[in-house]
Design an enzyme around this catalytic site. Structure first.
Site, PDB file in Angstrom:
ATOM      1  CD  GLU A 209      -3.096  -0.909   0.411  1.00 26.53           C
ATOM      2  OE1 GLU A 209      -3.370   0.255   0.058  1.00 26.53           O
ATOM      3  OE2 GLU A 209      -3.787  -1.888   0.057  1.00 26.53           O
ATOM      4  CB  CYS A 243      -1.490   7.519   1.473  1.00 23.34           C
ATOM      5  SG  CYS A 243      -2.987   6.693   2.028  1.00 23.34           S
TER       6      CYS A 243
HETATM    7  P1  NAD Z   1       8.098   4.792   5.086  1.00 22.22           P
HETATM    8  O1  NAD Z   1       8.128   3.958   3.846  1.00 22.22           O
HETATM    9  O2  NAD Z   1       9.251   5.665   5.369  1.00 22.22           O
HETATM   10  O3  NAD Z   1       7.977   3.834   6.381  1.00 22.22           O
HETATM   11  C1  NAD Z   1       6.991   2.823   6.476  1.00 22.22           C
HETATM   12  C2  NAD Z   1       7.531   1.710   7.354  1.00 22.22           C
HETATM   13  O4  NAD Z   1       8.681   1.154   6.743  1.00 22.22           O
HETATM   14  C3  NAD Z   1       7.930   2.139   8.756  1.00 22.22           C
HETATM   15  O5  NAD Z   1       7.480   1.176   9.684  1.00 22.22           O
HETATM   16  C4  NAD Z   1       9.449   2.200   8.692  1.00 22.22           C
HETATM   17  O6  NAD Z   1      10.072   1.855   9.902  1.00 22.22           O
HETATM   18  C5  NAD Z   1       9.789   1.156   7.625  1.00 22.22           C
HETATM   19  N1  NAD Z   1      10.998   1.507   6.887  1.00 22.22           N
HETATM   20  C6  NAD Z   1      11.433   2.767   6.580  1.00 22.22           C
HETATM   21  N2  NAD Z   1      12.592   2.692   5.855  1.00 22.22           N
HETATM   22  C7  NAD Z   1      12.851   1.375   5.687  1.00 22.22           C
HETATM   23  C8  NAD Z   1      13.901   0.668   5.030  1.00 22.22           C
HETATM   24  N3  NAD Z   1      14.885   1.299   4.396  1.00 22.22           N
HETATM   25  N4  NAD Z   1      13.842  -0.684   5.050  1.00 22.22           N
HETATM   26  C9  NAD Z   1      12.851  -1.346   5.673  1.00 22.22           C
HETATM   27  N5  NAD Z   1      11.849  -0.716   6.330  1.00 22.22           N
HETATM   28  C10 NAD Z   1      11.834   0.617   6.355  1.00 22.22           C
HETATM   29  O7  NAD Z   1       6.730   5.572   5.054  1.00 22.22           O
HETATM   30  P2  NAD Z   1       6.168   6.634   6.097  1.00 22.22           P
HETATM   31  O8  NAD Z   1       6.984   7.863   6.060  1.00 22.22           O
HETATM   32  O9  NAD Z   1       5.933   5.982   7.418  1.00 22.22           O
HETATM   33  O10 NAD Z   1       4.719   6.917   5.442  1.00 22.22           O
HETATM   34  C11 NAD Z   1       4.556   7.810   4.386  1.00 22.22           C
HETATM   35  C12 NAD Z   1       4.382   7.116   3.062  1.00 22.22           C
HETATM   36  O11 NAD Z   1       3.449   6.070   3.178  1.00 22.22           O
HETATM   37  C13 NAD Z   1       3.831   8.031   1.999  1.00 22.22           C
HETATM   38  O12 NAD Z   1       4.497   7.792   0.786  1.00 22.22           O
HETATM   39  C14 NAD Z   1       2.364   7.634   1.892  1.00 22.22           C
HETATM   40  O13 NAD Z   1       1.771   7.900   0.662  1.00 22.22           O
HETATM   41  C15 NAD Z   1       2.446   6.172   2.159  1.00 22.22           C
HETATM   42  N6  NAD Z   1       1.188   5.690   2.700  1.00 22.22           N
HETATM   43  C16 NAD Z   1       0.426   4.878   1.946  1.00 22.22           C
HETATM   44  C17 NAD Z   1      -0.791   4.443   2.419  1.00 22.22           C
HETATM   45  C18 NAD Z   1      -1.694   3.538   1.625  1.00 22.22           C
HETATM   46  O14 NAD Z   1      -2.643   3.036   2.201  1.00 22.22           O
HETATM   47  N7  NAD Z   1      -1.454   3.315   0.351  1.00 22.22           N
HETATM   48  C19 NAD Z   1      -1.220   4.841   3.679  1.00 22.22           C
HETATM   49  C20 NAD Z   1      -0.401   5.669   4.425  1.00 22.22           C
HETATM   50  C21 NAD Z   1       0.808   6.090   3.930  1.00 22.22           C
END
Ligand code: NAD
Length: 457
Positions: A209, A243
């Protein structure tokens, strides 16, 4: 306990077949429902402490969504899990055919910070309902919410059934090195790709997602006052850190001046003269994102807002006027309270902008022309959307929620969450009282009979 030990416990628990018992699943989901209701105030406080989100928004966009997913699932879990009889194929005559729902096994859920409660629990409910074990890693950027998530989960579930591991990127990476039966990830496109690569190692099925730049089109026939009110709501809820928030506006030139005027009025109605003092306006999650967003407006023409305050990571609701497609604000997903406005005169210009990005997660059209709306829906590929409003398609559990292309793989909500975490096993049961000889060798002289059967079957 180490991650490896918890994972081993969960593997053993899944093997014990306990999660195959539907009544067991229903019972724990009922306990979870009660616990969330009992802890409502604590959840509201935790999210407020993380980024000043208001009580109202937390109830509306986090707790109530999780509670309604739980209620729906508890009500339907027996029905959803039952083997589903389908019509048999005549080619197999005599036979019956059924689809069995089977849990994948040990699942990993990684969630983001922006709807920290809802985006952790909504997939968890689907995974548990479908009979899986769950290891949930919530976001490190919302420590208060992650903490209460962990407390709730560990109170209701045995650790070998559902467990929470708190931590940041290194923990996430350690988890991704493990062999899972299913991975459900919500977050950014770039981390989604890391998850997909890790999953490929073991051919683990995934739901991703993700995000993207979701356009919002306002044509010359749109009801502008309503559009302004609904865009203000959908864009600035959660301080734009949604998002599916409209990322940028594409507005017909003839409607632009009037729209901005109405937008200012609606903003004022919602958050007053100084949104900074409004209890209903949240803050940017951390300094890194504050800097990233502040950087996006440097050098741009600001039509509305544009105020920032570093100490409390405040950015006012802002309209960026006609930024270039090459500008920072148009180069990446904004994920904050900045709203670029770009005017167009022809559909070709709409196409030029939208087609310069990957397929978005959401798409919004404000118009009173049915043909135009139909054309936009069929012309562009996107996760899902709303006509004459923003973000509300998310709230209907009968609709699949998910992206396409770079905005994601797979979908969930309602019954789809159950199905997402379920392997569908097709079984044909052949009758033994008759054995039509057509398919057996020698084939000589049977081709015509086969073709007739194929036509019927
Ligand atoms: P993110 O990708 O930075 O982090 C998400 C998760 O991944 C966190 O738990 C984090 O600890 C982990 N993570 C971060 N870097 C990582 C790495 N290098 N390797 C492995 N795991 C890692 O996202 P965020 O900043 O928490 O959220 C914002 C993003 O999420 C935006 O792009 C938004 O559009 C998207 N989002 C999508 C939805 C959806 O339903 N499609 C919902 C909410 C947010």
């Amino acid at each position: 306990m180490s991650i490896q030990n918890i994972v081993q416990l969960q593997k053993d628990f899944f093997k014990s077949q306990k999660t195959k018992d539907i009544s067991f699943r229903k019972k724990v989901l009922k306990s979870l429902l009660k616990e969330i209701i009992a802890r409502e105030k604590d959840i509201i406080n935790a999210i407020h402490n993380d980024f000043k989100k208001s009580e109202y928004e937390t109830v509306m966009t986090e707790i109530s969504i999780v509670l309604s997913e739980l209620k729906l699932t508890i009500k339907n879990i027996h029905k959803w899990s039952k083997p589903k009889r389908v019509l048999p194929s005549l080619l197999n005559f005599p036979s019956s055919a059924k689809i069995y729902s089977e849990p994948f096994g040990n699942t990993l859920i990684i969630s983001p910070w922006n709807y920290p409660f809802q985006l952790a629990f909504a997939p968890l409910i689907g995974a548990v309902a479908a009979g899986n074990t769950v290891l949930l890693k919530p976001s490190e950027l919302t420590p208060n919410t992650s903490n209460i998530t962990s407390e709730i989960v560990h109170k209701i579930f045995q650790q070998d059934h559902v467990s929470v591991i708190e931590g940041g990127v290194s923990v996430s990476q350690e988890l991704l090195n493990i062999r899972w039966d299913y991975i459900f990830f919500t977050g950014s496109v770039s981390v989604g790709k890391i998850v997909a690569k890790a999953a490929a190692e073991y051919l683990t099925p995934t739901t991703l997602e993700l995000g993207g730049k979701s356009p919002c089109i306002i044509d010359e026939t749109a009801s502008l006052k309503l559009a302004a009110r609904r865009i203000v709501w959908g864009k600035f809820i959660n301080c734009g850190q949604t998002c599916i928030a409209p990322d940028y506006l594409l507005i017909h030139t003839s409607a632009k001046a009037e729209f901005i005027k109405l937008f200012k009025k609606e903003l004022q109605k919602a958050y007053g003269e100084a949104p900074k003092s409004s209890e209903d306006y949240a803050r940017i999650i951390n300094s890194k994102n504050f800097e990233r967003l502040s950087d996006m407006i440097k050098g741009e023409t600001i039509a509305v807002g544009g105020k920032t305050s570093k100490e409390d990571r405040y950015i006012s609701p802002t309209i960026v006027d006609e930024p270039l497609l090459t500008s920072k604000v148009m180069q990446e997903e904004i994920f904050g309270p900045l709203l670029p406005i770009i005017s167009y005169t022809s559909e070709q210009e709409i196409g030029n902008v939208i087609s310069s990005f990957d397929k978005p997660l959401a798409f919004y059209i404000f118009s009173n022309r049915k043909n135009f709306i139909r054309k936009m829906i069929s012309e562009y590929s996107f996760g899902g959307g709303t006509i004459n409003d923003t973000t509300v398609h998310f709230a209907n559990h009968r609709l699949p929620f998910g992206g396409v292309g770079e905005s994601g793989i797979g979908s969930y909500h309602g019954k789809r969450s159950f199905d997402t975490f379920t392997h569908k096993k097709g079984i044909v049961s052949r009758g033994t009282w008759l054995d039509i000889p057509t398919r057996y060798a020698p084939y000589k002289g049977k081709l015509k009979q086969l073709k007739t059967l194929m036509k019927l079957g």
